[in-house]
Scaffold this motif. Structure first.
Motif, short mmCIF file in Angstrom:
data_model
loop_
_atom_site.label_atom_id
_atom_site.label_comp_id
_atom_site.label_asym_id
_atom_site.label_seq_id
_atom_site.Cartn_x
_atom_site.Cartn_y
_atom_site.Cartn_z
N SER A 41 0.82 -1.20 0.00
CA SER A 41 0.00 0.00 0.00
C SER A 41 0.86 1.27 0.00
O SER A 41 0.47 2.27 -0.59
N VAL A 42 2.03 1.23 0.64
CA VAL A 42 2.88 2.43 0.68
C VAL A 42 3.25 2.86 -0.73
O VAL A 42 3.09 4.02 -1.11
N ASN A 43 3.76 1.90 -1.52
CA ASN A 43 4.16 2.23 -2.88
C ASN A 43 2.96 2.66 -3.70
O ASN A 43 3.02 3.60 -4.46
N GLY A 44 1.85 1.93 -3.52
CA GLY A 44 0.65 2.23 -4.29
C GLY A 44 0.20 3.66 -4.06
O GLY A 44 -0.03 4.42 -5.00
N VAL A 45 0.11 4.03 -2.79
CA VAL A 45 -0.35 5.37 -2.46
C VAL A 45 0.63 6.42 -2.98
O VAL A 45 0.23 7.44 -3.55
N ALA A 46 1.93 6.15 -2.83
CA ALA A 46 2.91 7.14 -3.28
C ALA A 46 2.91 7.29 -4.80
O ALA A 46 2.96 8.39 -5.33
N ILE A 47 2.82 6.15 -5.51
CA ILE A 47 2.89 6.21 -6.97
C ILE A 47 1.64 6.85 -7.55
O ILE A 47 1.72 7.62 -8.51
N LEU A 48 0.48 6.56 -6.97
CA LEU A 48 -0.76 7.07 -7.55
C LEU A 48 -1.19 8.43 -7.00
O LEU A 48 -2.20 8.97 -7.41
N LEU A 49 -0.37 8.97 -6.11
CA LEU A 49 -0.70 10.27 -5.52
C LEU A 49 -0.99 11.35 -6.56
O LEU A 49 -1.96 12.10 -6.41
N PRO A 50 -0.18 11.45 -7.63
CA PRO A 50 -0.43 12.52 -8.60
C PRO A 50 -1.84 12.51 -9.21
O PRO A 50 -2.35 13.55 -9.59
N ILE A 51 -2.47 11.33 -9.27
CA ILE A 51 -3.84 11.27 -9.81
C ILE A 51 -4.78 12.16 -9.00
O ILE A 51 -5.69 12.78 -9.53
N THR A 52 -4.51 12.25 -7.69
CA THR A 52 -5.43 13.01 -6.83
C THR A 52 -5.32 14.52 -7.04
O THR A 52 -6.17 15.25 -6.56
N PHE A 53 -4.28 14.96 -7.74
CA PHE A 53 -4.13 16.40 -7.95
C PHE A 53 -5.27 16.95 -8.80
O PHE A 53 -5.56 18.13 -8.78
N ALA A 54 -5.88 16.05 -9.59
CA ALA A 54 -6.91 16.48 -10.52
C ALA A 54 -8.29 16.60 -9.88
O ALA A 54 -9.21 17.10 -10.49
N VAL A 55 -8.44 16.10 -8.65
CA VAL A 55 -9.77 16.09 -8.03
C VAL A 55 -9.73 16.85 -6.70
O VAL A 55 -8.66 17.12 -6.17
N ILE A 62 -10.39 9.80 -0.42
CA ILE A 62 -11.22 8.60 -0.59
C ILE A 62 -10.49 7.63 -1.52
O ILE A 62 -10.40 6.42 -1.25
N PHE A 63 -9.89 8.15 -2.57
CA PHE A 63 -9.13 7.33 -3.51
C PHE A 63 -7.96 6.66 -2.81
O PHE A 63 -7.77 5.44 -2.90
N LEU A 64 -7.18 7.45 -2.07
CA LEU A 64 -6.00 6.89 -1.41
C LEU A 64 -6.38 5.86 -0.35
O LEU A 64 -5.74 4.81 -0.23
N SER A 65 -7.43 6.15 0.41
CA SER A 65 -7.77 5.17 1.45
C SER A 65 -8.38 3.92 0.83
O SER A 65 -8.21 2.83 1.37
N ALA A 66 -9.03 4.06 -0.32
CA ALA A 66 -9.55 2.86 -1.00
C ALA A 66 -8.38 2.01 -1.51
O ALA A 66 -8.43 0.78 -1.46
N ILE A 67 -7.30 2.66 -1.97
CA ILE A 67 -6.11 1.91 -2.39
C ILE A 67 -5.53 1.15 -1.19
O ILE A 67 -5.20 -0.03 -1.26
N TYR A 68 -5.43 1.87 -0.09
CA TYR A 68 -4.90 1.30 1.15
C TYR A 68 -5.69 0.05 1.54
O TYR A 68 -5.14 -1.01 1.81
N TYR A 69 -7.00 0.21 1.48
CA TYR A 69 -7.89 -0.88 1.80
C TYR A 69 -7.76 -2.05 0.85
O TYR A 69 -7.63 -3.19 1.25
N GLY A 70 -7.83 -1.72 -0.45
CA GLY A 70 -7.73 -2.75 -1.48
C GLY A 70 -6.44 -3.53 -1.33
O GLY A 70 -6.42 -4.76 -1.47
N ALA A 71 -5.35 -2.83 -1.03
CA ALA A 71 -4.05 -3.50 -0.90
C ALA A 71 -4.05 -4.51 0.24
O ALA A 71 -3.39 -5.54 0.16
#
Lengths: 513, 337
Positions: A41-55, A62-71
């Motif tokens: 989850s650490v890598n996932g959240v760090a790598i996908l962080l830029p996606i959240t800049f658009a929202v 919500i996106f990041l915690s869903a990644i955390y959860y999914g992982a």
């Protein structure tokens, strides 16, 4: 009830189309990332962080915690099917998950993991919703002395992870502790144990690198020697009926669910711990209180329930100090904390007051993410079990490749990839000599925090160990530390005292005859 | 037939993972081409010489966001944390990428102190200075439960404890310990220094009552301060911070030399073409002028404008030289080197 009003308000935010879409996307990506060895989850959240800049920030968290959860869900998949922990939090899941897969019960293990994750997560969110502010104050009371005594308690649970030979468990633990000293000594601020001046050791030995080496590569070597031709994986078709019957079977293990959820939540909440130690501790504690402790390690579903309930419970628990205090309870929440700042929010005690929509939107979305994750995982189980159809000769090289990537990914360091291979060889030797691997891995996870908190406490008390029994400068000021210390003293003493009592009873019995 | 399909499926999946992972990777690519208008041709590795979630990490990710949102770079900035050995790992990485124009690094003061304390075979001179973005400030803090209201009372309280007063801070030889050293020297006091892994942790330890005082950056304490749980006593700045108008400076209290900053600057590896350096200078000039960056600085009490703000070119080189000399002196006084 203010809480329910807030929660309803939160749901009204969480079910807006954008937020719901972000939750679904996050869970799917998170599951995939969690399933990939090395990427947690650490890598996932760090790598996908830029996606959240658009929202907006709420959709972002919500996106990041869903990644955390999914992982947390996804990590179990490769643990069970391949014996390679998909994420650090899923190492304990290999203990019984993989033996179950070997017996042809991979689907049951996967169902067990998904359902346990769901229950652990849900219990934890309910606790979070009801008690966040008072629990945050409790977490704040954990200073170095409290942390160290908590760690001692964690080591006391190690006995449950080892095999029959206590000496081998102790040796394995010590090897893990030695590895944890490599890298930077934070007290003096200087590098140490870097074998002369090998730059790759500057960041210490990453726990995932050891786990992937020992479990992934070590396992391949071991199976290659044993059953290259025969192949010991039993592939089965998964039917809906199996899923339902597994869920029915799991009702028996209420105790494992309770221990896993509560222990996971509390350990996750405390600043030094996180989901990985929580899953190990839960495994040992559940084993200790189980009706069938001897079945652990041979493929019992109880051994999957324990760690999987705890790691999801802990991941929610870890968000509590992040949101309320601005201190992360786990590495992943540390990245999320950074994300809050990037979005222009100030984590800490004011967040609940100043950004109500953000906090309650997030809490409500955790409930939703949990339901989504369990559904997605249950439906995808047939897909995951397909891995078991592969013959060993094709699977083995693929696993080696995946392990190589997994060794590289946590730190983006090629050096660590080679290190994973070396640990793989070591793992093979340890298995041949019948040394337990789990205590080594867990000691590496906890070693650094243990050492640092021990040294910080002793600096505070000017060298006196009375601080761990609650006294600092002759004043009783650390009641939590004292309680934890006496509990662990008792846990260490029980086996010894028990042995002495048995010894005397035997003598009395002998004298009578 | 069925087997084949599954094999293919797995193969494609694994290949996909590999592509995802290795896609934004970095090879030791060197630029040999023209000095003319340079543009990044692949993603830029943005090295952070500290761990995830810390101050430097937050700044780097904020910069990534600003650059991405404005579309100022044809290639993305990819933040990579290299916290090992108090920044030693990051410094070594930068040195090993000599001449690579697709690597830059955001630095702390460990940019000076780490090479001074450990023999790494490198110094700040081995790198290409790009820009100084900000100067972070320091304040002396106590828990708001404490009866201490000003520096005089603080000094008295510390003295009455005969060296058992607990000062929390980051690792030894790092910024907090240097500031603590200054404080002890100036007032002739002695404290027990308890090191922690990061400034955020230090801040919450003060609130939890595990240490008696700290010298946190305002950004680390501001949330607690706003919640009324910590109290600033004095700032290590020459003038009062606009965010803390009631908090005196040590300068005002008659301690002239007690000023300390943490620099937040951008450096590239040595030996990169001048055109590439120029491109980065332009990028970070734009960034420092952006509204988002200025808002962040204001909120966190960072200096981003005027004499302590943006700096580049020869002035930046001079600044690095004076800072290096200053840290050498501080570390010597503390007996660290």
């Amino acid at each position: 009830m203010e809480v329910f009003g807030n929660l309803l308000y939160g749901f009204s935010i969480a079910i807006t189309p954008l937020n719901l879409a972000m939750a679904i996307l996050g869970v799917v990506l998170g599951t995939a990332i969690g399933a990939m060895p090395g990427l947690g989850s650490v890598n996932g959240v760090a790598i996908l962080l830029p996606i959240t800049f658009a929202v907006p920030p709420t959709a972002g968290i919500i996106f990041l915690s869903a990644i955390y959860y999914g992982a947390m869900y996804g990590g179990a998949i490769s643990s069970i099917t391949l014996n390679i922990p998909g994420a650090s939090t899923a190492v304990a899941t290999t203990f019984d998950g993989y033996p179950m897969a070997k017996k042809g019960r991979a689907a049951q293990a996967l169902v067990g993991a998904a359902v346990s994750s769901f229950i652990g997560g849900t219990v934890s969110i309910i606790l979070f919703t009801l008690f966040a502010p008072p629990l945050a104050e409790f977490a704040l009371r954990f200073g170095p002395a409290e942390t160290f005594t908590l760690m001692l308690l964690a080591y006391a649970t190690f006995a449950g992870l080892g095999g029959g030979n206590p000496l081998k468990t102790i040796i394995a633990t010590l090897i893990g502790l030695i590895l944890s000293t490599v890298g930077l000594d934070i007290i003096s601020g200087r590098p140490r144990m870097i074998f002369g001046d090998i730059a790759g050791f500057y960041h210490g030995v990453n726990f995932l690198v050891l786990a992937i080496g020992l479990y992934g590569i070590g396992e391949i070597l071991f199976s290659a020697e044993e059953r290259l031709v025969a192949g010991d994986r039993v592939a089965v078709k998964v039917r809906l009926r199996d899923i339902l019957s597994t869920i029915k079977e799991m009702v028996k293990y209420k105790r494992a669910f309770t221990i896993g959820s509560l222990l996971g939540f509390f350990v996750g909440m405390l600043p030094a711990a996180g989901a990985t130690p929580a899953s190990f501790m839960s495994y040992s504690v559940v084993k200790r209180f189980s009706k069938h402790p001897e079945a652990f390690g041979t493929g019992t579903i109880e051994g999957v329930i324990a760690p999987e309930t705890a790691n999801n419970a802990a991941s929610t628990g870890a968000m509590l100090p992040m949101l309320t205090l601005g201190i992360p309870g786990s590495p992943t929440t540390a990245v999320m904390l950074g994300a809050l700042v990037v979005w222009g929010l100030l984590p800490g005690p004011m967040l609940f007051i100043e950004h109500r929509e953000f906090v309650w939107g997030l809490i409500a979305s955790l409930y939703i993410a949990n339901v989504l994750a369990v559904l997605i995982n249950l439906f995808a189980i047939p897909l995951f079990t397909m891995i078991l159809w592969l013959p060993f000769t094709i699977l083995a090289p693929l696993i080696i490749v995946v392990c190589a990537v997994g060794g590289y990914a946590p730190t983006f360091s090629v050096f660590d990839m080679w290190l994973a291979f070396i640990f793989g060889l070591a793992g093979y030797v340890f298995r041949k000599l019948d040394y337990p691997l789990a205590p080594m891995v867990l000691a590496l996870v906890l070693g650094n925090g243990t050492e640092v908190s021990l040294r910080q406490s002793l600096i505070m008390s000017h060298g006196s160990i009375s601080i761990f029994f609650g006294f600092e400068g002759g004043v009783f000021s650390h009641p939590i530390a004292a309680a934890l210390m006496w509990t662990s003293v008792a846990l260490y003493a029980i086996p010894v005292v028990g042995a002495i009592i048995r010894h005397f009873r035997r003598r009395v019995a002998l004298a009578k005859t | 037939m069925r087997r084949l399909k599954i094999n293919q499926w797995i193969f494609v999946t694994v290949l996909g993972f590999l592509l995802i992972l290795l896609g934004p990777g970095t090879g030791p690519l060197t630029d040999t081409d023209a000095e003319a208008a340079w543009q990044p041709k692949k993603p830029i590795t943005f090295v952070i010489m500290a761990g995830k979630g810390g101050g430097a990490d937050r700044i780097a990710r904020l910069m990534q966001k600003i650059v991405q949102q404005h579309g100022w770079s044809p290639q993305p900035l990819i933040p990579v944390n290299k916290p090992g050995g108090a920044g030693a790992e990051a410094l070594r990485f930068l040195k090993d990428h000599h001449g690579d124009s697709h690597v830059i690094m955001v630095t702390l003061n460990s940019f000076f102190t780490t090479p001074l304390r450990a023999n790494l075979g490198l110094s700040y001179r081995d790198f290409t200075p790009v820009a100084r973005m900000a100067m972070d400030t320091f304040i002396l803090w106590v828990n708001s439960n404490s009866p201490i209201e000003n520096v005089n009372e603080y000094v008295k309280a510390v003295k009455s404890k005969h060296g058992t007063w607990k000062m929390g801070g980051t690792g030894k030889g790092q910024e907090d310990s240097l500031v603590t050293g200054m404080l002890q020297e100036a007032y002739g006091i002695k404290t027990t220094y308890v090191p922690y892994k990061g400034g955020g942790k230090v801040a919450s330890e003060l609130i939890g009552g595990h240490v008696d005082s700290t010298v946190n950056n305002p950004s680390e304490q501001i949330s607690w301060f706003e919640a009324g749980r910590s109290r600033p006593l004095a700032a290590f700045t020459p003038e009062r911070l606009p965010q803390f108008p009631k908090v005196p400076t040590f300068q005002e209290l008659g301690k002239g030399g007690m000023v300390y900053y943490m620099q937040r600057s951008i450096n590239a590896p040595g030996g990169i073409p001048n055109a590439a350096r120029q491109w980065y200078v332009e990028l970070f000039t734009k960034l420092s002028k952006s509204e988002e960056w200025q808002t962040y600085c204001k909120k966190k009490a960072l200096h981003c404008t005027g004499e302590l703000g943006f700096l580049t070119g020869r002035d930046l080189g001079k600044f690095f030289a004076t800072e290096d000399a200053k840290h050498k002196k501080l570390l010597k006084a503390m007996g660290e080197i």
